[in-house]
Design an enzyme around this catalytic site. Structure first.
Site, PDB file in Angstrom:
ATOM      1  N   HIS A  56       0.848  -1.190   0.000  1.00 10.05           N
ATOM      2  CA  HIS A  56       0.000   0.000   0.000  1.00 10.05           C
ATOM      3  C   HIS A  56       0.888   1.246   0.000  1.00 10.05           C
ATOM      4  O   HIS A  56       1.952   1.247   0.622  1.00 10.05           O
ATOM      5  CB  HIS A  56      -0.877   0.033   1.248  1.00 10.05           C
ATOM      6  CG  HIS A  56      -1.866  -1.074   1.336  1.00 10.05           C
ATOM      7  ND1 HIS A  56      -2.833  -1.111   2.317  1.00 10.05           N
ATOM      8  CD2 HIS A  56      -2.056  -2.188   0.590  1.00 10.05           C
ATOM      9  CE1 HIS A  56      -3.570  -2.186   2.174  1.00 10.05           C
ATOM     10  NE2 HIS A  56      -3.115  -2.863   1.129  1.00 10.05           N
ATOM     11  N   GLU A  58       0.504   4.011   1.591  1.00  8.15           N
ATOM     12  CA  GLU A  58       0.634   4.580   2.929  1.00  8.15           C
ATOM     13  C   GLU A  58       1.718   3.850   3.733  1.00  8.15           C
ATOM     14  O   GLU A  58       2.442   4.465   4.515  1.00  8.15           O
ATOM     15  CB  GLU A  58      -0.703   4.509   3.680  1.00  8.15           C
ATOM     16  CG  GLU A  58      -1.870   5.131   2.952  1.00  8.15           C
ATOM     17  CD  GLU A  58      -2.590   4.182   1.992  1.00  8.15           C
ATOM     18  OE1 GLU A  58      -3.621   4.584   1.442  1.00  8.15           O
ATOM     19  OE2 GLU A  58      -2.115   3.036   1.781  1.00  8.15           O
ATOM     20  N   CYS A  86      -5.964   1.704   5.871  1.00  8.21           N
ATOM     21  CA  CYS A  86      -6.414   0.458   6.474  1.00  8.21           C
ATOM     22  C   CYS A  86      -5.732   0.328   7.849  1.00  8.21           C
ATOM     23  O   CYS A  86      -4.814   1.096   8.156  1.00  8.21           O
ATOM     24  CB  CYS A  86      -6.056  -0.726   5.572  1.00  8.21           C
ATOM     25  SG  CYS A  86      -4.292  -1.131   5.564  1.00  8.21           S
ATOM     26  N   CYS A  89      -1.849   0.152   7.685  1.00 14.94           N
ATOM     27  CA  CYS A  89      -1.189   1.412   7.351  1.00 14.94           C
ATOM     28  C   CYS A  89      -1.344   2.436   8.470  1.00 14.94           C
ATOM     29  O   CYS A  89      -0.413   3.205   8.733  1.00 14.94           O
ATOM     30  CB  CYS A  89      -1.731   1.947   6.034  1.00 14.94           C
ATOM     31  SG  CYS A  89      -1.315   0.865   4.629  1.00 14.94           S
TER      32      CYS A  89
END
Length: 159
Positions: A56, A58, A86, A89
């Site tokens: 991801h 992030e 999420c 993250c």
């Protein structure tokens, strides 16, 4: 704190990155890291299509920030992202001591839309950032970008 014109400018870049991810066959998420002076110092998009669900943007920001910024610089930085972090993250963000998070679409919005579309549920609960990391200042969603984010998500997540 309200979402400012500068915040919207940064969020629009995140939406561009999310669209690029989708165009590459990936999930539509994009994020940028802006330092305390207002300069974008890192940007990325989702890279999960090859099977590593931890790729991801992030999470990449958290890793990059540890390698390139002091703890003071991390606290002064802002993470802008197309979709709310999420839990993985959000935890990474908190562990490395990054500052404010601003997001275009919330996890609750994405979850609601996926339910409407009949998308299989995520293996991870769609918790708000502040549930995972209660000390982080967050702002979002950005109503001006809701329709665009919904369209990107729908293009990827409808069965």
């Amino acid at each position: 704190m309200a979402i400012s014109a500068r915040d919207l400018e940064c969020l629009r870049r995140c939406v561009e990155l999310a669209a690029a991810a989708l165009d590459d066959g990936d999930e539509p998420f994009g994020s940028i890291l802006v330092d305390g002076t207002g300069q974008t110092v890192f940007e990325d998009r989702n890279r999960v299509k090859d099977g590593d669900a931890t790729q991801h943007p992030e999470f990449a920001i958290a890793r990059w920030a540890v390698d390139h910024l002091t703890s003071e610089q991390r606290r002064a930085a802002t993470v802008y992202t197309s979709g709310e972090h999420c839990p993985m993250c959000a935890a990474a963000h908190a562990w490395v001591g990054l500052g404010r998070i601003v997001y275009a679409a919330s996890a609750a919005q994405l979850s609601r839309w996926c339910t409407e579309w009949g998308t299989p549920p995520s293996p991870v609960a769609p918790l708000p950032i502040t549930t995972v990391a209660p000390g982080i200042v967050t702002d979002g969603p950005a109503g001006e970008l809701t329709d665009r984010m919904r369209a990107l998500y729908e293009a990827k997540f409808t069965p």
